[in-house]
Every structure is written in C-alpha cells, then in structure tokens.
Design an enzyme around this catalytic site. Structure first.
Site, mmCIF file in Angstrom:
data_model
loop_
_atom_site.group_PDB
_atom_site.id
_atom_site.type_symbol
_atom_site.label_atom_id
_atom_site.label_comp_id
_atom_site.label_asym_id
_atom_site.label_seq_id
_atom_site.Cartn_x
_atom_site.Cartn_y
_atom_site.Cartn_z
ATOM 1 C CD GLU A 174 -0.281 3.326 4.749
ATOM 2 O OE1 GLU A 174 -0.014 4.633 4.105
ATOM 3 O OE2 GLU A 174 -1.176 3.069 5.627
ATOM 4 C CG ASP A 231 2.346 -8.736 -0.901
ATOM 5 O OD1 ASP A 231 2.197 -7.874 -0.934
ATOM 6 O OD2 ASP A 231 3.214 -9.640 -1.649
ATOM 7 C CG HIS A 256 -2.157 1.201 1.263
ATOM 8 N ND1 HIS A 256 -3.079 1.018 0.591
ATOM 9 C CD2 HIS A 256 -1.881 2.327 1.882
ATOM 10 C CE1 HIS A 256 -3.726 2.002 0.723
ATOM 11 N NE2 HIS A 256 -3.116 3.099 1.426
#
Length: 396
Positions: free
Chosen positions: A373, A364, A321
């Site tokens: 993230e 993932d 992310h």
C-alpha cells in the site's frame, strides 16, 4: 478538503499532521529551491511557494477538524467501512466524524504552532489563526487523561491509528508552542518529560523527534545547554544503533529483523534522518554514508532488486494497493510503498510469502495491503530525506 491518507479515501489527523510537518521541514531546509520550484498544482500561480500551498490545503482541512467550543480535535473522517476499488467520487457512503482523541489534538497543536511560524511572513492572518487554534487545542488537552487512546466506535472499521501513549505528541506540541510564544507553561511541561528520557520517533506513533528538531532549532536564548546536550546525545546513541545494524546487513540496511514491519520503508527513511542529524552534530562521515545507504536501499539496492518508488528504476511496484491506480489500470508514478513486512498481515502475503526471509516479505500485488500500500506519511519522509541528502551533496 485535505489529503486522502493512503490507498483508501479516509482522512486522519495524526497522519496528516505528520505529513504536513515533514513538508514544512522540507521547505525550511532549502527555501531558495522551494520558492522557485513548480509542482504543477492548481495553485501554482499564487504568491505562496507550491509546497506551502500544498501544505496549506491540508492545514485548512485540519482546522475544520477542531471543535470550535472545546478546542478538541476529531480523530478522523471516513465512511464506516473501507470502500471497494472505486474512484474517490464513486465512494458515496455517508462520511462519519470520529470522536476527539488526545493524539489528534496534540499533533494538531504542534503542527499549527509550526505553521504559524512558517507562514508568518507570507500570510499574517492565516498564521494568527493557526497559532490561536494551537493554543486552544493545548488548553483542551493539558489537564486531560485520554486513557488507552483512540478506539474505533463499534460501527466503524476504517484505520484506527490507535496510540496508547500521547506523551510524545504533547512533548512535540509543548516545544513548538514554547518556541513561538515563550510561555513558561509549555517549557515546564516538556522539561518534565525530559527528566525521564528524550522522546524519539518520526512516525505517527512516536513523534518525539519532531519536538527535538523544534528545540534544537529555537533561538539560543530560549535553550538550556544541558537539554541541548541531552537531546544530541540521545540522537547520536540512536544513530550508533543504526550504524551497527547496517554493518551486519548485506545491503547496509538499518532496520534489523524487528524493523521489517508494516511500513518498514518509513523506518528506513526515518533512520536515515537520524543518521544525518548525528553527522551534523559530530561531522563523522560514517553517519552520512549510512544515511545514503538507506536511500540506496529504498531505490533498489536491496535483496529484491526493487525500487520501492513506483515508476522509477528497472523494477518498481506496478500493482500497488491504491484504488485510483487499480481502477485506472495504471499505477500513479512517484509513490513509495510500505515494503517488506515479516508479519504477513494480509491474506495474500500470508499465503504467497510464507517462509520468506524478513527482507523478502514483499509482494507487488494490489491485495497485499500490508506490504504494497501507499500512504502520505511514507511519502513525506522520503521527500524530506531526499531534500536533506540533496543539501549535503551540493554543499560538498
């Protein structure tokens, strides 16, 4: 100026200060290495070591966040909402400065006092500016009560980084300022805090350990032996808890069930740093071994057989992310992700990971922002940990 905080493009004082501090500690732990190391940044040809050039890039931005009249420090600069998956130059919404906060101002005071020392023999004017800014920030907060801490204005929905207690941040600032100036007002403040307990923590919520490092590293003429012993005892007691957690974990991880939260990999990094401190104080190898095991965990010795640092190991995050990585369809190498989070705090994780054991609550996937993230303040503790472990391995 300044660093983007995470997978989005916001810039936040509390996390930026922590990251800058970690990198200055990296430098201080091995200046001989960092004075020669090239990070291949635009400023690599300057007279400053690359790592300190990088830190200065953030500090220059932090200085802009201080209100010149009052000395208070604005909490963050973001747009009103998070951007879509675009490159940073394509986020063209209006930038908004959020109000001053106690945590931002105290963190700012601490990191500026620290910078004044680190840069003193390299850039005298910059060092003085940092110390002046630190003192001004302290004068602003010393008699103020910020209540329940920072809360987003009604029209802003970006990261709040709320913290209901700023005592630990003030403690850190007071120790750093006393270390530099010797002014008794700072000593009186942190000694009063220590009457209750020793603040701990290497994260943006709990910052006490940075104050502890500052106190233990100051000139002995400014130290009180009883305080030194009290701080060391608190660190050893914390390390003992981590050792016990590791003993009952199949992968020697120190997190325990409660530690698999948002940014759990930050916890593993920081626990290892506490363990290395305990080893330094006692010489007991069990602390050093446990610290190494936390790095092993982060690099793939875990129930997912995954190296949590992108681009390294047989299996590592490929769908982080992180907006630039998503847009360019190629994950930037060298970023540590948040890691397992049993609370499943994003829609993808809540669906895909329901019922999984705590240590396996990781996905993932670029929509799993609560597990996958990246942030600057997760990467900097890893850099610090790697530097410290490199030090004792080569010393041996």
């Amino acid at each position: 100026g300044g660093w983007h905080d995470a997978g989005d493009y916001g810039r936040y004082v509390v996390t930026g200060a922590q990251t800058a501090m970690d990198l200055m500690l990296c430098y201080e732990s091995n200046p001989d290495y960092w004075n020669k190391a090239s990070l291949n940044i635009p400023e690599s040809e300057s007279e400053l070591p690359d790592i300190l050039e990088e830190v200065k890039f953030e500090i220059d931005w932090l200085l802009k966040m201080q209100d010149e009249k009052t000395g208070g420090v604005y909490h963050k600069v973001t747009c009103r909402t998070f951007p879509g998956f675009v490159m940073p130059e394509a986020e063209t919404a209006e930038l908004v400065i959020s109000p001053v906060s106690g945590t931002a101002t105290a963190d700012f005071a601490a990191v500026m006092a620290k910078a004044s020392t680190v840069y003193k023999n390299m850039d005298v004017d910059f060092s003085k500016n940092c110390l002046d800014a630190a003192i001004k920030a302290w004068e602003y907060i010393k008699d103020k009560d910020f209540g329940e801490g920072f809360i987003n204005p009604a029209d802003i929905t970006t990261g709040q980084y709320d913290d209901v207690c700023d005592t630990d941040e003030r403690y850190w600032a007071a120790v750093e300022l006393y270390k530099v100036t010797g002014d008794q007002q700072y000593k009186e403040y942190f000694e009063n805090v220590l009457k209750d307990k020793v603040p701990m923590g290497y994260g943006w919520i709990e910052m006490g350990s940075y104050g502890n490092i500052a106190y233990l590293s100051m000139d002995s003429s400014k130290q009180d032996k009883a305080i030194v012993d009290k701080i060391k005892s608190a660190i050893i007691a914390e390390a003992d808890k981590f050792v016990e957690n590791a003993k009952v974990d199949g992968y020697n991880c120190t997190l325990g069930i409660d530690g698999y939260c948002w940014g759990s990999n930050l916890g593993a990094c920081n626990n290892a740093r506490v363990l290395l401190q305990a080893n330094e104080f006692t010489g007991r190898d069990e602390y050093k071994i446990a610290a190494q095991k936390q790095l092993d965990y982060l690099l793939g010795e875990n129930s997912l057989s995954t190296c949590f640092v992108s681009g390294y190991g047989t299996i590592s995050p490929n769908n982080v992310h992180h907006r630039p990585s998503v847009v360019q369809k190629e994950t930037v190498k060298g970023m540590i992700v948040g890691g397992p989070n049993v609370r499943l705090e994003d829609p993808y994780a809540a669906t895909a990971l329901k019922g999984q054991p705590a240590a396996k609550c990781y996905a993932d996937h670029d929509q799993s922002y609560s597990t996958n993230e990246v942030t600057i303040y997760w990467n900097s503790p890893l850099a610090s940990l790697l530097t410290e472990i490199w030090q004792w391995e080569h010393a041996a």
